[in-house]
Design a protein around this motif. Structure first.
Motif, short mmCIF file in Angstrom:
data_model
loop_
_atom_site.label_atom_id
_atom_site.label_comp_id
_atom_site.label_asym_id
_atom_site.label_seq_id
_atom_site.Cartn_x
_atom_site.Cartn_y
_atom_site.Cartn_z
N ALA A 165 0.84 -1.21 0.18
CA ALA A 165 -0.11 -0.06 0.08
C ALA A 165 0.94 1.23 0.11
N GLU A 166 1.82 1.44 0.80
CA GLU A 166 2.73 2.41 0.95
C GLU A 166 3.50 2.71 -0.17
N ALA A 167 3.92 1.59 -0.83
CA ALA A 167 4.62 1.48 -1.95
C ALA A 167 3.93 2.24 -3.17
N LEU A 168 2.48 1.66 -3.39
CA LEU A 168 1.98 2.27 -4.53
C LEU A 168 1.41 3.85 -4.43
N GLN A 169 1.36 4.50 -3.11
CA GLN A 169 1.01 5.46 -2.79
C GLN A 169 2.63 6.36 -3.20
N PHE A 170 3.42 5.95 -2.68
CA PHE A 170 4.91 6.26 -3.22
C PHE A 170 5.16 6.92 -4.51
#
Length: 505
Positions: free
Chosen positions: A14-19
């Motif tokens: 989730a954080e990677a895709l937001q990033f």
């Protein structure tokens, strides 16, 4: 043995895709900046300036670099000695991470994935499922490469089953011009060679996860045939003169990536997949110590470029623009649009055409109006609209003549070239086609001061909006005579590049 917790996988994805939705890889930004510095084509240089300005704005505002926030692809290399603390499958964990990323309230990402692709094509509403590739490797860690790939560039993917004696460079040189500009160059080409048809395609996609390093390769020199091919293809493609956004120029590709695999003696499968100017990918490792730690780039990693507005830039009021004024525009002209602008993509066009065929009254009058091919991201905080860059215009070509002749539409705005049928319709109706820069969606959205849905609200991001815009930057791509900058621009720059090569020899 490392124990990988369920929540660490989900949170990391989730954080990677937001990033990656708002941070370009630094190597990519540096490559675009270098290309911008060396670009003599004014139109291409301006397009790259918008991409760089947009990238910095997105990093600061934490909003998507492109309105098409992509289909998610994940490559997982799972150590044979790693153990997952979960009752769910790896696919379920990855898709839960995707779901959380795309519905995050602080940075909503556009859901573009449709189930039942050959039937109802119903939006899954959370951008799941991802395309997931898993391989088992030695060790006790989990290596993850994750990317979000836009439809415009993915649609330009090519696969060929060549004969073993065929020349791969010649095939690429011949094939890239057929891809047009809908993949939003400058970007990277990923090439997979060998294996079987599906293996070549996977290799091509996986190769795009690697950093930009073509100039370092040239400086040190190639060590093997694959590295020789990278340089040969890089030079061959850039010599075509296609340039940024297909406007003509020196840089079409920033790098060429190649992975290969043993193949059958009778076969030479070759797949080519482009990555666009919204290149989004990241690598992280899970070792049981917690979720991945992602380090954002520094603002000083982004060049500070100001878009130049000189006396050659035209300012146009969409509410008062006349047919004679439109006829004065020439291919390559830069225009700043203000006033009321309608939007519409594939689904809205299909609805309009069906209603016209049935003799039904349209929900909005198109006479004298301009329509922008866009499906914006939902707004957050105080935004009137989320990132709102153009979609590939050729998908609307089959609707163009009917719309121009039966509604009185004055002009269209999208990205990349138009096909012959659309150009003929534009010429016959003395209309005009303008382009906005693909890969500058947040920058474009800043020009939108008001956005209201005026038709087909059930279509979600494909509904018809009315935007109030102020100084929205566009370029004339096809004028009222049918003269297309996507044809003339690359032709001019191809000749210039060839002449320079002969001069150096």
């Amino acid at each position: 043995m490392n124990v990988i917790r369920e929540e660490d996988v989900v949170q990391s994805v989730a954080e990677a895709l937001q990033f990656i939705s708002y941070y370009h890889p630094v190597d990519f930004i540096q490559a675009v900046h270098k290309a911008w510095e060396n670009e003599p084509s004014k139109a291409a240089k301006d397009a790259m300036a918008q991409i760089l300005i947009n990238s910095r704005m997105c990093a600061m505002g934490k909003r998507p670099v492109c309105q098409d926030t992509g289909i998610v692809t994940a490559f997982l290399r799972i150590g044979m000695n790693a153990r997952f603390e979960t009752d769910r499958t790896i696919d379920e964990l990855i898709n839960e991470g995707v779901r959380q990323a795309y519905t995050h309230p602080d940075n909503v990402l556009r859901a573009s994935i449709l189930a039942d692709p050959a039937g109802a094509r119903k939006n899954t509403r959370d951008n799941t499922p991802a395309v997931i590739h898993i391989s088992m490797v030695p060790g006790d860690k989990v290596e993850v490469d994750i990317a979000a790939k836009g439809g415009g560039s993915e649609n330009k993917s090519k696969l060929a089953m060549l004969n073993p004696s065929d020349n791969i460079v010649d095939w690429v040189r011949k094939t890239v011009p057929t891809m047009g500009a809908g993949w939003c160059p400058p970007g990277m080409l990923g090439i997979g060679i060998g294996g079987t048809a599906e293996k070549a395609a996977i290799l091509a996609k996986e190769s795009l996860m690697d950093p930009v390093d073509i100039h370092e390769l040239r400086d040190r020199g190639p060590d093997n045939r694959i590295e020789e091919l990278r340089l040969e293809i890089f030079d061959a493609v850039n010599s075509l003169g296609i340039g940024a956004q297909g406007l003509g120029g020196l840089t079409t590709v920033l790098d060429v990536k190649i992975k290969d695999y043993p193949t059958h003696a009778a076969s030479l499968p070759v797949a080519m997949i482009p990555n666009c100017a919204a290149t989004r990918h990241i690598h992280f490792t899970l070792d049981g110590s917690g979720p991945a730690v992602l380090t954002p780039p520094l603002l000083e990693d982004y060049p500070q470029i100001v878009q130049e507005v000189d006396d050659s830039v035209l300012k146009v009021n969409l509410d008062t623009v006349t047919h004679d004024e439109i006829k004065s525009w020439k291919p390559g002209d830069t225009i700043l649009l203000s006033g009321k602008l309608l939007t519409g993509r594939d689904a809205a066009h299909k609805r309009i055409i069906d209603m016209l065929a049935k003799g039904e009254e349209l929900p909005v009058d198109l006479k004298g109006r301009f329509i922008y091919y866009v499906g914006p991201v939902d707004p957050v905080r105080d935004e009137v609209v989320g990132p709102a860059g153009p979609t590939t215009s050729t998908r609307m070509d089959k609707f163009t003549r009917t719309l121009l002749e039966e509604t009185g539409l004055s002009g269209m705005i999208g990205k990349a070239e138009r096909g012959p049928a659309a150009i003929e319709a534009i010429r016959d109706n003395e209309s005009v086609y303008l382009i906005a820069v693909g890969g500058a969606a947040y920058l474009v959205s800043q020009a939108v001061k008001k956005a209201d849905v005026v038709a087909f609200p059930e279509l979600g991001m494909e509904a018809i909006y009315e935007f109030d815009v102020e100084d929205m930057p566009v370029t004339v791509a096809v004028d009222h005579t049918g003269d297309s900058v996507h044809i003339t621009g690359p032709q001019i720059w191809k000749k210039k590049i060839e002449a320079e090569a002969l001069r150096i020899k």
